[in-house]
Design a protein around this motif. Structure first.
Motif, PDB file in Angstrom:
ATOM      1  N   ASP A  94      71.493-114.712  -5.896  1.00 33.24           N
ATOM      2  CA  ASP A  94      72.844-114.164  -6.084  1.00 33.24           C
ATOM      3  C   ASP A  94      72.726-112.648  -5.988  1.00 33.24           C
ATOM      4  N   PHE A  95      72.850-112.143  -4.765  1.00 33.06           N
ATOM      5  CA  PHE A  95      72.544-110.754  -4.480  1.00 33.06           C
ATOM      6  C   PHE A  95      73.705-109.836  -4.858  1.00 33.06           C
ATOM      7  N   LEU A  96      73.362-108.575  -5.108  1.00 31.51           N
ATOM      8  CA  LEU A  96      74.405-107.563  -5.210  1.00 31.51           C
ATOM      9  C   LEU A  96      75.078-107.406  -3.853  1.00 31.51           C
ATOM     10  N   THR A  97      76.379-107.200  -3.862  1.00 27.55           N
ATOM     11  CA  THR A  97      77.089-106.902  -2.627  1.00 27.55           C
ATOM     12  C   THR A  97      76.928-105.419  -2.304  1.00 27.55           C
ATOM     13  N   TYR A  98      77.283-105.056  -1.081  1.00 27.09           N
ATOM     14  CA  TYR A  98      77.267-103.639  -0.730  1.00 27.09           C
ATOM     15  C   TYR A  98      78.163-102.839  -1.678  1.00 27.09           C
ATOM     16  N   ASP A  99      79.290-103.411  -2.057  1.00 24.21           N
ATOM     17  CA  ASP A  99      80.186-102.728  -2.998  1.00 24.21           C
ATOM     18  C   ASP A  99      79.514-102.528  -4.348  1.00 24.21           C
ATOM     19  N   GLU A 100      78.808-103.560  -4.818  1.00 19.05           N
ATOM     20  CA  GLU A 100      78.131-103.440  -6.114  1.00 19.05           C
ATOM     21  C   GLU A 100      76.968-102.458  -6.040  1.00 19.05           C
ATOM     22  N   ALA A 113      77.071 -99.851  -4.188  1.00 13.18           N
ATOM     23  CA  ALA A 113      77.749 -98.554  -4.238  1.00 13.18           C
ATOM     24  C   ALA A 113      78.037 -98.153  -5.684  1.00 13.18           C
ATOM     25  N   GLU A 114      78.355 -99.128  -6.523  1.00 21.13           N
ATOM     26  CA  GLU A 114      78.677 -98.844  -7.927  1.00 21.13           C
ATOM     27  C   GLU A 114      77.427 -98.605  -8.779  1.00 21.13           C
ATOM     28  N   GLN A 115      76.299 -99.227  -8.416  1.00 20.78           N
ATOM     29  CA  GLN A 115      75.112 -99.169  -9.277  1.00 20.78           C
ATOM     30  C   GLN A 115      73.963 -98.359  -8.675  1.00 20.78           C
ATOM     31  N   LEU A 116      73.610 -98.634  -7.434  1.00 25.58           N
ATOM     32  CA  LEU A 116      72.463 -97.980  -6.818  1.00 25.58           C
ATOM     33  C   LEU A 116      72.737 -96.506  -6.517  1.00 25.58           C
ATOM     34  N   VAL A 117      73.920 -96.206  -6.012  1.00 27.35           N
ATOM     35  CA  VAL A 117      74.212 -94.836  -5.593  1.00 27.35           C
ATOM     36  C   VAL A 117      74.155 -93.858  -6.772  1.00 27.35           C
ATOM     37  N   PRO A 118      74.867 -94.110  -7.872  1.00 30.15           N
ATOM     38  CA  PRO A 118      74.760 -93.154  -8.989  1.00 30.15           C
ATOM     39  C   PRO A 118      73.356 -93.097  -9.577  1.00 30.15           C
ATOM     40  N   TYR A 119      72.638 -94.213  -9.566  1.00 32.50           N
ATOM     41  CA  TYR A 119      71.261 -94.203 -10.073  1.00 32.50           C
ATOM     42  C   TYR A 119      70.381 -93.289  -9.226  1.00 32.50           C
ATOM     43  N   ALA A 120      70.469 -93.426  -7.902  1.00 29.66           N
ATOM     44  CA  ALA A 120      69.653 -92.590  -7.015  1.00 29.66           C
ATOM     45  C   ALA A 120      70.018 -91.117  -7.167  1.00 29.66           C
ATOM     46  N   ALA A 121      71.309 -90.847  -7.353  1.00 26.14           N
ATOM     47  CA  ALA A 121      71.746 -89.459  -7.537  1.00 26.14           C
ATOM     48  C   ALA A 121      71.198 -88.889  -8.844  1.00 26.14           C
ATOM     49  N   GLU A 122      71.297 -89.673  -9.901  1.00 24.28           N
ATOM     50  CA  GLU A 122      70.788 -89.216 -11.195  1.00 24.28           C
ATOM     51  C   GLU A 122      69.278 -88.962 -11.126  1.00 24.28           C
ATOM     52  N   MET A 123      68.563 -89.804 -10.404  1.00 24.56           N
ATOM     53  CA  MET A 123      67.113 -89.671 -10.309  1.00 24.56           C
ATOM     54  C   MET A 123      66.694 -88.529  -9.390  1.00 24.56           C
ATOM     55  N   PRO A 161      75.133-106.318  10.053  1.00 26.59           N
ATOM     56  CA  PRO A 161      74.604-106.129   8.693  1.00 26.59           C
ATOM     57  C   PRO A 161      74.556-107.478   7.988  1.00 26.59           C
ATOM     58  N   SER A 162      73.493-107.725   7.256  1.00 26.88           N
ATOM     59  CA  SER A 162      73.309-109.059   6.690  1.00 26.88           C
ATOM     60  C   SER A 162      74.481-109.465   5.806  1.00 26.88           C
ATOM     61  N   SER A 163      74.986-110.674   6.050  1.00 28.29           N
ATOM     62  CA  SER A 163      76.100-111.205   5.263  1.00 28.29           C
ATOM     63  C   SER A 163      75.656-111.627   3.872  1.00 28.29           C
ATOM     64  N   ARG A 164      74.334-111.589   3.578  1.00 32.70           N
ATOM     65  CA  ARG A 164      73.877-111.822   2.208  1.00 32.70           C
ATOM     66  C   ARG A 164      74.578-110.877   1.233  1.00 32.70           C
ATOM     67  N   TYR A 165      74.863-109.676   1.722  1.00 26.52           N
ATOM     68  CA  TYR A 165      75.356-108.613   0.843  1.00 26.52           C
ATOM     69  C   TYR A 165      76.826-108.260   1.084  1.00 26.52           C
ATOM     70  N   GLY A 166      77.468-108.971   1.991  1.00 25.27           N
ATOM     71  CA  GLY A 166      78.881-108.706   2.188  1.00 25.27           C
ATOM     72  C   GLY A 166      79.250-108.472   3.641  1.00 25.27           C
ATOM     73  N   GLN A 225      82.125-103.209   3.916  1.00 28.82           N
ATOM     74  CA  GLN A 225      81.548-102.958   2.599  1.00 28.82           C
ATOM     75  C   GLN A 225      80.293-102.100   2.720  1.00 28.82           C
ATOM     76  N   LEU A 226      79.519-102.310   3.787  1.00 27.86           N
ATOM     77  CA  LEU A 226      78.366-101.438   4.035  1.00 27.86           C
ATOM     78  C   LEU A 226      78.844-100.015   4.332  1.00 27.86           C
ATOM     79  N   MET A 227      79.915 -99.894   5.107  1.00 25.51           N
ATOM     80  CA  MET A 227      80.471 -98.569   5.364  1.00 25.51           C
ATOM     81  C   MET A 227      80.861 -97.891   4.056  1.00 25.51           C
ATOM     82  N   HIS A 228      81.456 -98.653   3.147  1.00 25.91           N
ATOM     83  CA  HIS A 228      81.848 -98.110   1.847  1.00 25.91           C
ATOM     84  C   HIS A 228      80.624 -97.625   1.073  1.00 25.91           C
ATOM     85  N   PHE A 229      79.546 -98.399   1.106  1.00 23.64           N
ATOM     86  CA  PHE A 229      78.310 -98.001   0.425  1.00 23.64           C
ATOM     87  C   PHE A 229      77.813 -96.668   0.968  1.00 23.64           C
TER      88      PHE A 229
END
Length: 635
Positions: free
Chosen positions: A168-174, A176-186, A215-220, A224-228
């Motif tokens: 049950d993978f994270l979507t590209y949207d998810e 964007a909500e979790q990975l992006v701010p984490y990478a920025a903070e780090m 783009p793999s449909s596993r993630y959306g 949604q990838l463009m949004h990420f």
């Protein structure tokens, strides 16, 4: 007057495609929702030069193509059909009837979306109309040459960074909500996504592809990838795609023997087969294959705004014998083992990408000794602008895996990389390849006690940051993932509940931000005169020190790879003045034992290490320290 093919295809486009000079072939190949003589529908175009007949099948016709015969466009090898009334979301394949009468069901090589595995059909997807908000990012990027700016890449496998449940993978949207701010903070400047092109087998990690444009449909969905990516750019983070132009998987619905003959892989089975990977190599001398691949590189930057590509397995592409048993060896026309067609392809690839996107990152993952990989093609180079430094990585990890008591006998593994560090534009990779297949995680490679492992990993990261070259770290390394990377499971985020892992993450966060702020660590990465040893030969104590110069200032690094500490270690410095400690890997907040009572050191007129000035510092065991020159006034 431009001759037109059926349904609005331009013969000039097809001519360039056949000549290997169509670099935006995704604009007319594949499935496109469009208006043809006042009717809205979908036009499908596919290259199958040796097919007897091609039919379109899908959910719209009950998978019976008898009434959906495609029309061959003269001698181009391209088949086309327009179906009015169809639109986005239609599921389809091409039914290819070979010259021998065999019926093959093939996914669209140019499909923008595929069904979620294990289903294998293509899906009509309209990519236009996404409301991009990254103009400021694009404008800024064009004004900032990558060579003289920080590059700190967080390598991510989208299928295991986090999971919501089994498969049950994270979507590209998810993301964007979790990975992006984490990478920025780090403090990362870029995220590199391991291949997200559509692939049938999860455990291939995306390196064995069936859908180069999907783009793999596993993630959306594609938008949604463009949004990420748009969210990454809004946070000042670039995005790099791991790209695999060397080979593709043999799954029946993919590119293999697409029209009953080997049109993507070439007729020479010895040249095409890559048995170590269970894949087939692209035929780089085939014009249409060159159009397909170079267009794909442009596509990800044009349509999805990727900032660059990390090109996988360059050494395997250019060496005809690599990864092959002797019975599959072939030689080029001059009797050598260089794949001349692959070399020509890579040069044209880079020339084309930089023509359209001068600011792009084109990073070669190359373990060979091929010269001038990052030199321009007009100077005889391959034309990439960066190359992974595999030699540094192998030597340094081997050194760090050695017990500190024995490191004095292996000092050359630490220093040898500086003999060639400026021969190419290097990225120093600590990638996924180093933490799988029994190699152990970075933390678990470190010898010694539990606490020593953490101290040495902090030391490793410090030396990595200070060494000339751009940087890449695989996910989980930032907090000391203890187990190897498990591609079916999420990272062990629960380790952050343990003190030393949490402090390791804090250390890497601080280290990353120190790197991006301290200009001497990246501003003149390619300039050999901007690096100067202080003490390179201290094998007996396993201590090394050097200077990095920026355009205006400089920093001093000292790293102690032994278990011995020194209360009054004297370090030669190039100028009189004040030296401020900007990072100490042994601080208590990072899991060490220092309270950091002394932060500034005034130089003394005591000659040391060949310099007229020196400072006296406490040098803890297994530690990294970084100093910035503050001013010429001592106080």
């Amino acid at each position: 007057m431009i001759q037109t093919a059926p349904y609005g295809l331009q013969m000039s486009d097809l001519y360039l495609f056949n000549k290997g000079c169509s670099y935006h072939s995704y604009r007319f190949m594949g499935a496109h929702v469009m208006d043809v003589v006042g009717e809205i529908g979908v036009r499908f175009a596919v290259w199958a030069p040796n097919a007897r007949e091609v039919r379109l099948v899908g959910d719209f016709n009950g998978w019976n193509g008898s009434g959906s015969l495609m029309e061959r466009v003269s001698s181009t090898g391209i088949w086309v059909i327009f179906i009015p009334g169809l639109g986005e979301g239609v599921v389809y394949k091409y039914e290819v009837i070979t010259s021998s009468g065999e019926h093959l069901l093939k996914a669209d090589p140019y499909a923008f979306l595929a069904e979620r595995r294990p289903q294998t059909a293509s899906v009509v997807s309209n990519l236009s109309g996404f409301p991009w908000r990254d103009k400021k990012w694009v404008d800024t990027k064009q004004q900032r040459p990558s060579y003289s700016n920080p590059l700190l890449v967080y390598e991510v496998h989208a299928g295991s960074w986090k999971l919501k449940g089994k498969e049950d993978f994270l979507t590209y949207d998810e993301m964007a909500e979790q990975l992006v701010p984490y990478a920025a903070e780090m403090g990362y400047t870029h995220i590199e996504l391991m291949p997200i092109n559509e692939h049938p087998f999860d455990q291939s990690w995306g390196y064995q592809i069936t859908g180069y444009y999907a783009p793999s449909s596993r993630y959306g969905r594609p938008k949604q990838l463009m949004h990420f990516i748009d969210c990454c750019h809004a946070k000042g983070i670039g995005v790099i795609l791991d790209w695999v132009p060397g080979h593709f998987c043999k799954d029946a619905h993919g590119l293999r023997r697409f029209d009953g003959t080997p049109i993507y892989e070439g007729a020479d089975e010895k040249l095409a087969d890559k048995p170590l990977w269970g894949t087939l190599a692209f035929d780089f001398k085939r014009n249409e294959v060159v159009s397909f691949l170079i267009s794909n590189a442009i596509y990800w930057m044009d349509v999805f705004h990727f900032d660059g590509l990390r090109i996988d397995a360059v050494a395997s592409m250019i060496n005809l014998h690599m990864d092959k048993p002797p019975e599959l060896f072939t030689w080029n026309e001059f009797g050598g083992i260089d794949n001349l067609d692959a070399l020509r392809f890579m040069k044209r690839l880079n020339e084309t990408v930089f023509h359209y996107y001068p600011e792009a990152l084109m990073i070669a993952e190359d373990s060979s000794a091929w010269p001038a990989v990052t030199s321009p093609t007009y100077l005889g180079g391959l034309g990439f602008n960066f190359k992974w430094n595999m030699g540094w990585m192998n030597d340094f990890l081997r050194y760090m895996s050695t017990d500190p008591a024995d490191r004095s006998h292996h000092h050359h593994l630490l220093t040898f990389s500086l003999l060639y560090a400026f021969s190419e534009n290097y990225v120093l990779p600590l990638s996924h390849d180093e933490v799988v297949h029994g190699k152990r995680s970075l933390l678990n490679k470190m010898p010694g006690t539990y606490e020593e492992k953490f101290a040495q990993l902090r030391l490793l990261y410090g030396y990595w940051i200070a060494h000339p070259g751009k940087k890449l770290l695989f996910m989980g390394g930032e907090w000391g993932q203890f187990d190897e990377w498990k591609d079916r499971d999420p990272l062990d985020w629960m380790l952050l509940d343990y003190e030393l892992h949490a402090k390791m993450q804090d250390y890497v966060r601080v280290l990353n931000h120190v790197y991006t702020k301290e200009q001497s660590l990246w501003e003149r990465d390619q300039d050999a005169t901007a690096f100067q040893w202080i003490d390179v030969n201290n094998a007996e104590q396993s201590i090394i020190s050097f200077i990095r110069y920026g355009r205006q200032g400089f920093s001093v690094t000292v790293a102690n790879f032994s278990r011995n500490g020194y209360s009054n270690y004297r370090l030669g410095v190039p100028q009189p003045g004040c030296y401020r400690m900007i990072l100490n890997s042994n601080e208590e907040q990072f899991g060490g034992s220092d309270s950091r009572s002394t932060q500034q050191y005034d130089s003394e007129k005591v000659g040391w290490h060949g310099y007229n000035q020196s400072i006296s510092i406490y040098l803890p065991p297994l530690s990294f320290q970084l100093f910035s020159f503050v001013s010429g006034d001592t106080h």
